[in-house]
Design a protein around this motif. Structure first.
Motif, PDB file in Angstrom:
ATOM      1  N   PRO A 159       0.810  -1.227   0.000  1.00  0.00           N
ATOM      2  CA  PRO A 159       0.000   0.000   0.000  1.00  0.00           C
ATOM      3  C   PRO A 159       0.842   1.276   0.000  1.00  0.00           C
ATOM      4  O   PRO A 159       0.469   2.262  -0.649  1.00  0.00           O
ATOM      5  N   ALA A 160       1.960   1.266   0.704  1.00  0.00           N
ATOM      6  CA  ALA A 160       2.806   2.458   0.744  1.00  0.00           C
ATOM      7  C   ALA A 160       3.395   2.756  -0.630  1.00  0.00           C
ATOM      8  O   ALA A 160       3.507   3.921  -1.041  1.00  0.00           O
ATOM      9  N   ALA A 161       3.759   1.694  -1.370  1.00  0.00           N
ATOM     10  CA  ALA A 161       4.315   1.880  -2.712  1.00  0.00           C
ATOM     11  C   ALA A 161       3.242   2.390  -3.669  1.00  0.00           C
ATOM     12  O   ALA A 161       3.511   3.262  -4.512  1.00  0.00           O
ATOM     13  N   VAL A 162       2.030   1.861  -3.546  1.00  0.00           N
ATOM     14  CA  VAL A 162       0.922   2.328  -4.389  1.00  0.00           C
ATOM     15  C   VAL A 162       0.645   3.804  -4.125  1.00  0.00           C
ATOM     16  O   VAL A 162       0.465   4.603  -5.050  1.00  0.00           O
ATOM     17  N   THR A 163       0.635   4.186  -2.853  1.00  0.00           N
ATOM     18  CA  THR A 163       0.399   5.585  -2.498  1.00  0.00           C
ATOM     19  C   THR A 163       1.480   6.482  -3.076  1.00  0.00           C
ATOM     20  O   THR A 163       1.195   7.559  -3.613  1.00  0.00           O
ATOM     21  N   ARG A 164       2.732   6.030  -3.002  1.00  0.00           N
ATOM     22  CA  ARG A 164       3.825   6.841  -3.541  1.00  0.00           C
ATOM     23  C   ARG A 164       3.686   7.006  -5.046  1.00  0.00           C
ATOM     24  O   ARG A 164       3.921   8.093  -5.578  1.00  0.00           O
ATOM     25  N   LEU A 165       3.301   5.931  -5.741  1.00  0.00           N
ATOM     26  CA  LEU A 165       3.121   6.016  -7.182  1.00  0.00           C
ATOM     27  C   LEU A 165       1.992   6.983  -7.528  1.00  0.00           C
ATOM     28  O   LEU A 165       2.132   7.828  -8.412  1.00  0.00           O
ATOM     29  N   ARG A 166       0.888   6.873  -6.830  1.00  0.00           N
ATOM     30  CA  ARG A 166      -0.263   7.737  -7.119  1.00  0.00           C
ATOM     31  C   ARG A 166       0.071   9.197  -6.837  1.00  0.00           C
ATOM     32  O   ARG A 166      -0.294  10.093  -7.620  1.00  0.00           O
ATOM     33  N   GLU A 167       0.767   9.457  -5.742  1.00  0.00           N
ATOM     34  CA  GLU A 167       1.156  10.834  -5.419  1.00  0.00           C
ATOM     35  C   GLU A 167       2.122  11.382  -6.470  1.00  0.00           C
ATOM     36  O   GLU A 167       2.051  12.558  -6.846  1.00  0.00           O
ATOM     37  N   THR A 168       3.023  10.518  -6.941  1.00  0.00           N
ATOM     38  CA  THR A 168       3.973  10.931  -7.975  1.00  0.00           C
ATOM     39  C   THR A 168       3.249  11.289  -9.266  1.00  0.00           C
ATOM     40  O   THR A 168       3.525  12.326  -9.890  1.00  0.00           O
ATOM     41  N   MET A 169       2.314  10.445  -9.684  1.00  0.00           N
ATOM     42  CA  MET A 169       1.593  10.696 -10.926  1.00  0.00           C
ATOM     43  C   MET A 169       0.732  11.950 -10.826  1.00  0.00           C
ATOM     44  O   MET A 169       0.611  12.715 -11.787  1.00  0.00           O
ATOM     45  N   THR A 170       0.125  12.173  -9.666  1.00  0.00           N
ATOM     46  CA  THR A 170      -0.692  13.372  -9.481  1.00  0.00           C
ATOM     47  C   THR A 170       0.165  14.628  -9.535  1.00  0.00           C
ATOM     48  O   THR A 170      -0.187  15.625 -10.181  1.00  0.00           O
ATOM     49  N   ARG A 171       1.308  14.580  -8.860  1.00  0.00           N
ATOM     50  CA  ARG A 171       2.166  15.768  -8.770  1.00  0.00           C
ATOM     51  C   ARG A 171       2.900  16.065 -10.074  1.00  0.00           C
ATOM     52  O   ARG A 171       2.945  17.208 -10.524  1.00  0.00           O
ATOM     53  N   ASP A 172       3.483  15.025 -10.695  1.00  0.00           N
ATOM     54  CA  ASP A 172       4.398  15.243 -11.811  1.00  0.00           C
ATOM     55  C   ASP A 172       3.824  14.918 -13.183  1.00  0.00           C
ATOM     56  O   ASP A 172       4.382  15.334 -14.199  1.00  0.00           O
ATOM     57  N   VAL A 173       2.730  14.150 -13.243  1.00  0.00           N
ATOM     58  CA  VAL A 173       2.163  13.747 -14.533  1.00  0.00           C
ATOM     59  C   VAL A 173       0.676  14.094 -14.565  1.00  0.00           C
ATOM     60  O   VAL A 173      -0.100  13.472 -15.272  1.00  0.00           O
ATOM     61  N   GLY A 174       0.297  15.090 -13.774  1.00  0.00           N
ATOM     62  CA  GLY A 174      -1.110  15.420 -13.624  1.00  0.00           C
ATOM     63  C   GLY A 174      -1.578  16.513 -14.561  1.00  0.00           C
ATOM     64  O   GLY A 174      -1.302  16.498 -15.763  1.00  0.00           O
ATOM     65  N   VAL A 175      -2.255  17.497 -13.999  1.00  0.00           N
ATOM     66  CA  VAL A 175      -2.935  18.516 -14.805  1.00  0.00           C
ATOM     67  C   VAL A 175      -1.958  19.348 -15.625  1.00  0.00           C
ATOM     68  O   VAL A 175      -2.190  19.640 -16.792  1.00  0.00           O
ATOM     69  N   VAL A 176      -0.841  19.745 -15.012  1.00  0.00           N
ATOM     70  CA  VAL A 176       0.186  20.538 -15.699  1.00  0.00           C
ATOM     71  C   VAL A 176       1.525  19.816 -15.551  1.00  0.00           C
ATOM     72  O   VAL A 176       1.912  19.428 -14.453  1.00  0.00           O
ATOM     73  N   ARG A 177       2.240  19.642 -16.666  1.00  0.00           N
ATOM     74  CA  ARG A 177       3.466  18.856 -16.678  1.00  0.00           C
ATOM     75  C   ARG A 177       4.642  19.708 -17.162  1.00  0.00           C
ATOM     76  O   ARG A 177       4.460  20.700 -17.860  1.00  0.00           O
ATOM     77  N   ASP A 178       5.857  19.270 -16.820  1.00  0.00           N
ATOM     78  CA  ASP A 178       7.065  19.828 -17.419  1.00  0.00           C
ATOM     79  C   ASP A 178       8.145  18.748 -17.433  1.00  0.00           C
ATOM     80  O   ASP A 178       7.975  17.678 -16.837  1.00  0.00           O
ATOM     81  N   ARG A 179       9.230  19.018 -18.136  1.00  0.00           N
ATOM     82  CA  ARG A 179      10.273  18.008 -18.317  1.00  0.00           C
ATOM     83  C   ARG A 179      10.851  17.544 -16.975  1.00  0.00           C
ATOM     84  O   ARG A 179      11.012  16.339 -16.749  1.00  0.00           O
TER      85      ARG A 179
END
Length: 290
Positions: free
Chosen positions: A184-204
């Motif tokens: 569960p901790a790894a899933v949470t980290r992945l989801r938080e990463t995708m929300t923060r870095d691959v979410g609504v606004v992205r950059d390199r």
């Protein structure tokens, strides 16, 4: 989505905005009026970015249904009403706190007009596919097209091409995938990463950071189910890194304009995604962490 700290967050149907509900910040300002002539009825990507901006600025974002729906809320939208009441919110008399949410990814398994995938014997339809029906944005009504039209086409094609007397082998259910359930901790980290870095606004920088974290999580992964999640995350992130423009639901703050060379459908394989990730994470490339 209704921002009440639940995971997954309950969805507030877009029909609320169709009924005339407005988007406001904590000061009661209708922020969409200054962003798009259609205001709250602007396309999903524009609305999502506007909400994201208000939240990032600390101004908050709320869906105000008091005037447009009011006392009819429990009868017209009983599911959303119950979500709100369960969270201690009375949508008849107070605005609903919201945040951008995504319950599907744009694109998916490549199919033809009959629902055939590139794997013999595998047909697909609905939101799991990439049919080209949505263009560069996800259009709500077109999901009905995907679900009804393409499923009927796939069924007809299967009936036509499956040999008489063929025995179907159903996918086993109820079995735990190899490696057991994901951490569960790894899933949470992945989801938080995708929300923060691959979410609504992205950059390199954010996309490369996401690829680094995905690679790190893959190194410790024993669960087949979680490895599938990581694979999907890598495909999305690599595709976003490769597309150096903004178009529809894909917003790159470092490439804010649309480029004619990208005015086309794109496809990506896992091998291509791995190559993009490998190049981005090469020691010869300056680390995004400095």
């Amino acid at each position: 989505a209704i921002a009440v700290g639940r995971d997954p967050a309950p969805l507030a149907t877009e029909a609320l905005r169709g009924e005339g509900a407005t988007l406001i910040n904590a000061a009661g300002e209708r922020f969409m009026l200054a962003i798009d002539p259609l205001a709250e009825l602007a396309p999903r990507d524009i609305v999502a970015r506007a909400i994201h901006t208000e939240l990032a600025a600390g101004r908050g974002a709320f869906l105000d249904c008091r005037e447009a729906i009011g006392a009819e809320f429990p009868e017209k939208f009983p599911t959303v009403y119950q979500y709100c009441r369960d969270a201690g919110i009375d949508p008849v008399n107070e605005p609903i706190p919201i945040a951008p949410a995504e319950h599907f990814h744009m694109g998916g398994v490549l199919t033809d007009a009959s629902g055939r995938s590139t794997l013999d014997g595998l047909w697909a339809c609905g939101e799991t596919t990439s049919t080209g029906a949505h263009g560069a944005n996800r259009l709500a009504s077109n999901s009905l097209l995907e679900a009804v039209v393409f499923s009927a086409r796939a069924a007809d094609d299967i009936k036509e091409h499956m040999p008489d007397g063929a025995v179907m082998q159903p996918v086993p259910t109820g079995e735990v995938a190899a490696g057991g359930e994901p951490d569960p901790a790894a899933v949470t980290r992945l989801r938080e990463t995708m929300t923060r870095d691959v979410g609504v606004v992205r950059d390199r920088a954010g996309l490369i950071r996401a690829l680094e974290i995905i690679a790190e999580l893959e190194g410790d992964c024993l669960s087949t189910r979680f490895r599938n999640m990581l694979t999907t995350a890598r495909l999305i992130t690599a595709a976003a890194l490769a597309r150096t423009e903004s178009r529809g639901g894909h917003e790159r703050s470092d490439f804010p304009g649309s480029a004619e060379t990208w005015h086309r459908r794109t496809f990506i394989t896992l091998e291509e995604a791995d190559a993009i990730a490998a190049e981005a994470l090469s020691p010869t490339v300056e680390s995004v962490f400095g």
